[in-house]
Design a protein around this motif. Structure first.
Motif, PDB file in Angstrom:
ATOM      1  N   SER A  38      18.568  28.229  57.397  1.00 39.99           N
ATOM      2  CA  SER A  38      19.129  27.334  56.396  1.00 39.99           C
ATOM      3  C   SER A  38      20.622  27.605  56.252  1.00 39.99           C
ATOM      4  O   SER A  38      21.039  28.737  56.058  1.00 39.99           O
ATOM      5  N   LEU A  39      21.403  26.543  56.365  1.00 38.59           N
ATOM      6  CA  LEU A  39      22.842  26.620  56.147  1.00 38.59           C
ATOM      7  C   LEU A  39      23.223  25.491  55.192  1.00 38.59           C
ATOM      8  O   LEU A  39      23.261  24.324  55.594  1.00 38.59           O
ATOM      9  N   GLN A  43      18.993  22.381  57.635  1.00 35.25           N
ATOM     10  CA  GLN A  43      18.102  23.358  58.245  1.00 35.25           C
ATOM     11  C   GLN A  43      18.214  23.175  59.748  1.00 35.25           C
ATOM     12  O   GLN A  43      18.220  22.042  60.241  1.00 35.25           O
ATOM     13  N   PHE A  44      18.335  24.278  60.457  1.00 37.46           N
ATOM     14  CA  PHE A  44      18.423  24.237  61.915  1.00 37.46           C
ATOM     15  C   PHE A  44      17.168  24.875  62.485  1.00 37.46           C
ATOM     16  O   PHE A  44      16.856  26.026  62.188  1.00 37.46           O
ATOM     17  N   MET A  57      15.810  18.884  55.173  1.00 38.82           N
ATOM     18  CA  MET A  57      14.565  19.127  54.460  1.00 38.82           C
ATOM     19  C   MET A  57      14.755  20.491  53.824  1.00 38.82           C
ATOM     20  O   MET A  57      15.394  21.355  54.416  1.00 38.82           O
ATOM     21  N   THR A  58      14.250  20.706  52.646  1.00 36.91           N
ATOM     22  CA  THR A  58      14.448  22.007  52.019  1.00 36.91           C
ATOM     23  C   THR A  58      13.592  23.063  52.711  1.00 36.91           C
ATOM     24  O   THR A  58      12.568  22.743  53.332  1.00 36.91           O
ATOM     25  N   HIS A  75      13.257  35.588  54.465  1.00 34.65           N
ATOM     26  CA  HIS A  75      14.453  35.649  53.631  1.00 34.65           C
ATOM     27  C   HIS A  75      14.634  34.239  53.075  1.00 34.65           C
ATOM     28  O   HIS A  75      14.058  33.297  53.608  1.00 34.65           O
ATOM     29  N   LYS A  76      15.433  34.078  52.046  1.00 33.61           N
ATOM     30  CA  LYS A  76      15.590  32.729  51.491  1.00 33.61           C
ATOM     31  C   LYS A  76      16.168  31.751  52.514  1.00 33.61           C
ATOM     32  O   LYS A  76      15.958  30.553  52.410  1.00 33.61           O
TER      33      LYS A  76
END
Length: 129
Positions: A38-39, A43-44, A57-58, A75-76
């Motif tokens: 997540s950046l 999301q990659f 997408m979260t 991790h988050k």
């Protein structure tokens, strides 16, 4: 026997996502997802063949869609496929390609225990002390 178990676990597990680049809906084989990073609001998804897919997408939505598969939230900002883990230590999770991804200090012991269960399930570990 090990090959049969792995093959049986690999079939018919797909994730449908809408890509950012050209708004195309893609069907991704879950077992080919190495990890998701997540950046900010992107999301990659990093695939086993080296492809990088940018989606919106979260992480919570992705985690929910992928629960029940061998993918864990370390991790988050990361979801990682157990299949591509090589080592877990305090510095992070080393993947089979050598990349290190973050792991939460609060989750590390649980992730290690789940990883050991995964290894037993796939037949990679027969005995433990």
């Amino acid at each position: 026997l090990r090959n049969y178990i792995v093959t049986k676990n690999d079939t018919n597990n797909y994730l449908a996502v809408k890509t950012n680049n050209n708004s195309v809906t893609r069907k991704l084989k879950v077992t080919e997802i190495v990890y998701i990073e997540s950046l900010r609001d992107h999301q990659f998804i990093y695939m086993a063949d080296g492809e990088e897919i940018d989606i919106r997408m979260t992480m919570d939505e992705l985690e929910e869609k992928l629960c029940g598969y061998d993918i864990v939230r370390t991790h988050k900002g990361y979801l990682v496929n157990y299949k591509y883990m090589a080592r877990i230590d305090a510095k992070g999770i080393t993947l089979t390609d050598g990349k290190v991804v973050g792991v939460s200090r609060n989750k590390i012991q649980d992730i290690k225990a789940q990883y050991l269960k995964y290894l037993r399930k796939t037949g990679a570990v027969l005995f433990t002390n």
